[in-house]
Scaffold this active site. Structure first.
Site, PDB file in Angstrom:
ATOM      1  N   GLN A  80      -3.050 -28.106 -16.047  1.00 27.49           N
ATOM      2  CA  GLN A  80      -2.561 -27.595 -17.331  1.00 27.49           C
ATOM      3  C   GLN A  80      -1.037 -27.666 -17.389  1.00 27.49           C
ATOM      4  OE1 GLN A  80      -2.356 -23.297 -18.720  1.00 27.49           O
ATOM      5  NE2 GLN A  80      -4.127 -23.991 -19.903  1.00 27.49           N
ATOM      6  N   CYS A 110      -1.062 -19.383 -24.466  1.00 29.28           N
ATOM      7  CA  CYS A 110      -0.428 -18.296 -23.733  1.00 29.28           C
ATOM      8  C   CYS A 110       0.378 -17.415 -24.691  1.00 29.28           C
ATOM      9  CB  CYS A 110       0.484 -18.840 -22.643  1.00 29.28           C
ATOM     10  SG  CYS A 110       1.288 -17.547 -21.673  1.00 29.28           S
ATOM     11  N   ASN A 210     -13.799 -18.742 -25.319  1.00 26.38           N
ATOM     12  CA  ASN A 210     -13.082 -17.937 -24.335  1.00 26.38           C
ATOM     13  C   ASN A 210     -12.731 -16.583 -24.954  1.00 26.38           C
ATOM     14  OD1 ASN A 210      -9.719 -17.937 -23.090  1.00 26.38           O
ATOM     15  ND2 ASN A 210     -11.508 -17.299 -21.952  1.00 26.38           N
ATOM     16  N   GLY A 211     -12.709 -15.549 -24.102  1.00 22.23           N
ATOM     17  CA  GLY A 211     -12.289 -14.233 -24.544  1.00 22.23           C
ATOM     18  C   GLY A 211     -13.361 -13.177 -24.373  1.00 22.23           C
ATOM     19  N   ASP A 212     -13.124 -12.228 -23.448  1.00 22.27           N
ATOM     20  CA  ASP A 212     -14.005 -11.061 -23.250  1.00 22.27           C
ATOM     21  C   ASP A 212     -15.402 -11.416 -22.757  1.00 22.27           C
ATOM     22  OD1 ASP A 212     -11.878  -9.601 -24.146  1.00 22.27           O
ATOM     23  OD2 ASP A 212     -12.773  -8.990 -26.045  1.00 22.27           O
ATOM     24  N   GLY A 234     -12.330 -15.631 -17.624  1.00 26.63           N
ATOM     25  CA  GLY A 234     -11.026 -15.401 -17.014  1.00 26.63           C
ATOM     26  C   GLY A 234     -10.966 -14.118 -16.237  1.00 26.63           C
TER      27      GLY A 234
END
Length: 328
Positions: A80, A110, A210-212, A234
């Site tokens: 990345q 980010c 993505n997320g939670d 993550g």
């Protein structure tokens, strides 16, 4: 119980085929080579490196050299990069491909101030023309697939992810990872997945949600709701890398996998520490191991006073000894 449906198989980005739909998120200071390799061993189908600097003057710093160390890591090697200048980003992409990268991921997600203050990361969601120039420059610079990780917009009033996704696809981006929050949300509140579903409905490239996503059941619900091709996990993997095999098992069978036993936990923690020390050395390894063990201890319900004791140890050998004692 929810049925796994058709989510038990893998997905592909360009010529790269992944064995399942589970990706470990690139997290700065966390997803280093030892942790990526551990997550893959524990069932992650794909892993992307920590963000590396796009500026050439930073490529040979100790931090950058460690982040570009992929020794022993299984293919494809995904790196990345982040930045706000199309030419510099293109140069960084070529440099990393020349040094072994088989997939380039662009960070436009980010929310950190030190990244956004230089107009990189999710700050680029405010400047769609510049965003498009960066994506196009990187795609043209390399022959490997280029992916994009981003958010739903700069703020909730300006969710422009559908437009950004269409631009990304039009310039040749091979896959999209979308965190279900805006830049303004940072990591507060709950992630939302309607925006991800809206993107999946209009693009023809793979979409990773993505997320939670913190459990096998949540992964299934997100896949069903968004129709995404994969999910990226993550923070939930910090101190719990076995979440990937648990989720893979659930998506394949609809059943819950038993938690790792005490002996396996000891082996996992010890192996993680040993590979961590090998990469960072005694002094840096001693310090940077503390956060990982803190996450393991917290997740396992190990008393905070033991975490405090671990953080006071003065050598890596003492850290290993304490792990053995705790799990004896």
């Amino acid at each position: 119980m929810n049925s796994p449906g058709n989510f038990s198989d893998g997905f592909a980005i360009g010529k790269h085929r992944f064995p399942n739909r589970l990706v470990i998120a690139p997290m700065a200071g966390v997803t280093d080579r030892p942790f990526r390799m551990l997550c893959k061993q524990m069932g992650a189908g794909h892993a992307v490196s920590e963000m590396v600097a796009s500026k050439p003057e930073l490529w040979q710093t100790p931090k950058s050299l460690r982040r570009r160390d992929h020794s022993g890591e299984s293919a494809p090697i995904a790196v990345q990069i982040a930045g706000a200048d199309p030419a510099t980003m293109a140069e960084a992409a070529k440099f990393n491909v020349d040094h072994g990268a088989e997939l380039i991921d662009i960070n436009m997600g980010c929310p950190a101030k030190k990244v956004c203050n230089v107009a990189a990361g999710s700050a680029l969601l405010k400047d769609e023309p510049l965003l498009a120039k960066i994506l196009e420059a990187v795609v043209k610079a390399v022959s490997v697939p280029v992916t994009l990780k981003t958010r739903t917009g700069w703020c909730r009033e300006q969710r422009n992810i559908v437009r950004v996704a269409q631009v990304a696809e039009s310039v040749g981006i091979a896959a999209l990872t979308i965190h279900g929050r805006t830049r303004a949300d940072a990591f507060e509140g709950d992630a939302e997945y309607d925006s991800i579903a809206a993107v999946k409905a209009v693009v023809h490239i793979p979409v990773i949600a993505n997320g939670d996503i913190d459990s096998p059941q949540k992964a299934l619900r997100v896949l069903q709701h968004t129709k995404a091709d994969a999910v990226m996990i993550g923070r939930a993997a910090q101190g719990r890398p076995w979440i990937f095999r648990e989720t893979d098992y659930f998506l394949r069978t609809g059943k819950t996998m038993a938690a790792p036993n005490k002996d396996e936990l000891r082996q996992v923690l010890r192996a993680h520490l040993e590979t961590h020390y090998a990469l960072y050395g005694e002094d840096t390894g001693l310090r940077t191991a503390r956060k990982h063990i803190g996450w393991y201890f917290a997740g396992l319900g190990i008393h905070t006073h033991k975490r405090d004791l671990f953080n006071q140890l003065q050598s890596t050998s003492q850290q290993l000894t304490m792990i053995e004692e705790i799990f004896a």
